[in-house]
Design a protein around this motif. Structure first.
Motif, PDB file in Angstrom:
ATOM      1  N   LYS A 164       0.916  -1.195  -0.039  1.00 34.35           N
ATOM      2  CA  LYS A 164       0.115   0.032   0.065  1.00 34.35           C
ATOM      3  C   LYS A 164       0.785   1.145   0.057  1.00 34.35           C
ATOM      4  O   LYS A 164       1.672   1.498  -0.904  1.00 34.35           O
ATOM      5  N   ALA A 165       0.874   2.252   0.875  1.00 39.71           N
ATOM      6  CA  ALA A 165       1.532   3.219   0.957  1.00 39.71           C
ATOM      7  C   ALA A 165       3.017   3.154   1.173  1.00 39.71           C
ATOM      8  O   ALA A 165       3.739   3.864   0.626  1.00 39.71           O
ATOM      9  N   ALA A 166       3.398   1.898   1.700  1.00 40.77           N
ATOM     10  CA  ALA A 166       4.840   1.459   1.758  1.00 40.77           C
ATOM     11  C   ALA A 166       5.970   2.449   2.034  1.00 40.77           C
ATOM     12  O   ALA A 166       6.965   2.569   1.406  1.00 40.77           O
ATOM     13  N   HIS A 167       5.566   3.267   3.113  1.00 36.14           N
ATOM     14  CA  HIS A 167       6.567   4.026   3.646  1.00 36.14           C
ATOM     15  C   HIS A 167       7.759   3.613   4.668  1.00 36.14           C
ATOM     16  O   HIS A 167       8.908   4.030   4.659  1.00 36.14           O
TER      17      HIS A 167
ATOM     18  N   GLY B 116      18.723  12.504  -1.164  1.00 34.20           N
ATOM     19  CA  GLY B 116      19.436  12.507  -0.029  1.00 34.20           C
ATOM     20  C   GLY B 116      19.220  11.406   0.671  1.00 34.20           C
ATOM     21  O   GLY B 116      19.801  11.110   1.623  1.00 34.20           O
ATOM     22  N   ILE B 117      17.987  10.626   0.567  1.00 37.66           N
ATOM     23  CA  ILE B 117      17.785   9.364   1.248  1.00 37.66           C
ATOM     24  C   ILE B 117      17.472   8.408   0.219  1.00 37.66           C
ATOM     25  O   ILE B 117      16.358   8.117   0.091  1.00 37.66           O
ATOM     26  N   PRO B 118      18.385   7.635  -0.154  1.00 35.58           N
ATOM     27  CA  PRO B 118      18.121   6.725  -1.247  1.00 35.58           C
ATOM     28  C   PRO B 118      17.749   5.254  -0.614  1.00 35.58           C
ATOM     29  O   PRO B 118      17.941   4.936   0.336  1.00 35.58           O
ATOM     30  N   VAL B 119      16.987   4.725  -1.432  1.00 33.91           N
ATOM     31  CA  VAL B 119      16.358   3.510  -1.103  1.00 33.91           C
ATOM     32  C   VAL B 119      16.579   2.515  -2.415  1.00 33.91           C
ATOM     33  O   VAL B 119      15.980   2.792  -3.366  1.00 33.91           O
ATOM     34  N   ALA B 120      17.363   1.529  -2.316  1.00 41.51           N
ATOM     35  CA  ALA B 120      17.362   0.564  -3.467  1.00 41.51           C
ATOM     36  C   ALA B 120      16.014  -0.045  -3.626  1.00 41.51           C
ATOM     37  O   ALA B 120      15.340  -0.371  -2.554  1.00 41.51           O
ATOM     38  N   THR B 121      15.292  -0.257  -4.751  1.00 41.24           N
ATOM     39  CA  THR B 121      14.270  -1.016  -4.952  1.00 41.24           C
ATOM     40  C   THR B 121      14.204  -2.055  -5.942  1.00 41.24           C
ATOM     41  O   THR B 121      14.770  -1.750  -7.155  1.00 41.24           O
ATOM     42  N   VAL B 122      13.623  -3.133  -5.647  1.00 42.21           N
ATOM     43  CA  VAL B 122      13.450  -4.018  -6.508  1.00 42.21           C
ATOM     44  C   VAL B 122      11.836  -4.142  -6.964  1.00 42.21           C
ATOM     45  O   VAL B 122      11.121  -3.388  -6.657  1.00 42.21           O
ATOM     46  N   ALA B 123      11.565  -5.349  -7.775  1.00 33.47           N
ATOM     47  CA  ALA B 123      10.304  -5.329  -8.323  1.00 33.47           C
ATOM     48  C   ALA B 123       9.150  -5.746  -7.414  1.00 33.47           C
ATOM     49  O   ALA B 123       9.516  -6.119  -6.274  1.00 33.47           O
ATOM     50  N   ILE B 124       7.882  -5.385  -7.790  1.00 29.78           N
ATOM     51  CA  ILE B 124       6.709  -5.966  -6.938  1.00 29.78           C
ATOM     52  C   ILE B 124       6.975  -7.370  -6.648  1.00 29.78           C
ATOM     53  O   ILE B 124       6.958  -8.129  -7.386  1.00 29.78           O
ATOM     54  N   ASP B 125       6.797  -7.708  -5.458  1.00 31.42           N
ATOM     55  CA  ASP B 125       6.950  -8.899  -4.981  1.00 31.42           C
ATOM     56  C   ASP B 125       8.331  -9.778  -5.160  1.00 31.42           C
ATOM     57  O   ASP B 125       8.381 -11.094  -5.308  1.00 31.42           O
ATOM     58  N   GLY B 126       9.263  -8.746  -5.523  1.00 28.53           N
ATOM     59  CA  GLY B 126      10.691  -9.243  -5.964  1.00 28.53           C
ATOM     60  C   GLY B 126      11.706  -9.857  -4.669  1.00 28.53           C
ATOM     61  O   GLY B 126      12.834  -9.396  -4.649  1.00 28.53           O
ATOM     62  N   ALA B 127      11.089 -10.507  -3.746  1.00 27.27           N
ATOM     63  CA  ALA B 127      11.927 -10.866  -2.573  1.00 27.27           C
ATOM     64  C   ALA B 127      13.205 -11.546  -3.028  1.00 27.27           C
ATOM     65  O   ALA B 127      14.262 -11.413  -2.304  1.00 27.27           O
TER      66      ALA B 127
ATOM     67  N   SER C  32      -0.606  -5.417  -2.981  1.00 28.41           N
ATOM     68  CA  SER C  32      -1.651  -5.335  -1.979  1.00 28.41           C
ATOM     69  C   SER C  32      -3.013  -5.573  -2.958  1.00 28.41           C
ATOM     70  O   SER C  32      -2.808  -5.554  -4.226  1.00 28.41           O
ATOM     71  N   SER C  33      -4.073  -5.526  -2.115  1.00 27.44           N
ATOM     72  CA  SER C  33      -5.216  -5.646  -2.947  1.00 27.44           C
ATOM     73  C   SER C  33      -5.690  -4.484  -3.826  1.00 27.44           C
ATOM     74  O   SER C  33      -6.479  -4.719  -4.648  1.00 27.44           O
ATOM     75  N   THR C  34      -5.188  -3.503  -3.546  1.00 27.05           N
ATOM     76  CA  THR C  34      -5.455  -1.945  -4.344  1.00 27.05           C
ATOM     77  C   THR C  34      -4.097  -1.827  -5.409  1.00 27.05           C
ATOM     78  O   THR C  34      -3.265  -1.847  -4.751  1.00 27.05           O
ATOM     79  N   LEU C  35      -4.675  -1.478  -6.612  1.00 28.76           N
ATOM     80  CA  LEU C  35      -3.480  -0.858  -7.556  1.00 28.76           C
ATOM     81  C   LEU C  35      -2.435  -1.774  -7.867  1.00 28.76           C
ATOM     82  O   LEU C  35      -1.524  -1.517  -8.064  1.00 28.76           O
ATOM     83  N   ASP C  36      -2.377  -3.446  -7.591  1.00 23.29           N
ATOM     84  CA  ASP C  36      -1.833  -4.424  -7.788  1.00 23.29           C
ATOM     85  C   ASP C  36      -0.048  -4.123  -7.403  1.00 23.29           C
ATOM     86  O   ASP C  36       0.772  -4.557  -8.015  1.00 23.29           O
ATOM     87  N   GLY C  37       0.036  -3.404  -6.437  1.00 21.75           N
ATOM     88  CA  GLY C  37       1.418  -2.940  -5.958  1.00 21.75           C
ATOM     89  C   GLY C  37       2.081  -1.768  -6.480  1.00 21.75           C
ATOM     90  O   GLY C  37       3.153  -1.649  -6.055  1.00 21.75           O
ATOM     91  N   ILE C  38       1.330  -1.261  -7.514  1.00 15.69           N
ATOM     92  CA  ILE C  38       2.035   0.012  -8.122  1.00 15.69           C
ATOM     93  C   ILE C  38       1.847   1.198  -7.116  1.00 15.69           C
ATOM     94  O   ILE C  38       3.065   1.804  -7.060  1.00 15.69           O
ATOM     95  N   ASP C  39       0.981   1.363  -6.093  1.00 13.24           N
ATOM     96  CA  ASP C  39       1.177   2.187  -5.142  1.00 13.24           C
ATOM     97  C   ASP C  39       2.126   2.112  -4.144  1.00 13.24           C
ATOM     98  O   ASP C  39       3.212   2.753  -4.034  1.00 13.24           O
TER      99      ASP C  39
END
Length: 156
Positions: free
Chosen positions: A69-72, A110-121, A92-99
């Motif tokens: 969802k908001a994924a903060h 200034g505050i980087p977060v590396a990011t992988v694909a939706i459900d890309g565990a 999540s159930s809304t927006l298929d994880g795009i949110d």
């Protein structure tokens, strides 16, 4: 602090996210990387999340933070530590994880977060292993062998 063996934290925002994390755990076990799994919420447990992040560098080499969802959660954790944080957007159930994806990938300068694909565990764990090679060279050979096995499977 130099750890004798790599150790990372996997943090998710909800118990409902634990099923996705199984792929991450499988990879980390294969690469002999110790980890702790925690459920913390940027919104429901903000104090505990802040305390965890502020002290994480005493125990861990890096953090994988998954949220839907908001994924903060990944961004909040990154704001309190200088450890590398890998954000794992969870569908999540809304927006298929795009949110979730957009919440994680759109961190301010200034505050980087590396990011992988939706459900890309699995890729979150593999990216963690790549980062860990800088401090734990034995993981490099394991990654080379892992990629060779993948190529062999495709070619067979």
């Amino acid at each position: 602090m130099i750890l004798s063996k790599p150790k990372i934290a996997i943090v998710v925002g909800s118990k409902s996210d634990l099923q996705i994390i199984k792929g991450c755990e499988k990879i980390l076990n294969e690469f002999n990387v110790d980890y702790d799994l925690k459920v913390l919420s940027a919104h429901r447990t903000p104090v505990e999340t802040q305390q965890f992040a502020q002290n994480a560098d005493k125990v861990y080499d890096l953090i994988i933070a998954g949220a839907g969802k908001a994924a903060h959660l990944p961004g909040v954790i990154a704001s309190y530590t200088i450890l590398p944080v890998i954000g794992l957007p969870i569908k999540s159930s809304t927006l298929d994880g795009i949110d979730s994806l957009l919440s994680i990938v759109q961190m301010p300068k200034g505050i980087p977060v590396a990011t992988v694909a939706i459900d890309g565990a699995e890729n979150a764990a593999l990216l963690a292993c790549h980062i860990l090679t800088l401090k734990y060279p034995y993981i490099k050979e394991l990654l080379v062998n892992y990629r060779k096995r993948m190529a062999d499977e495709v070619l067979s």
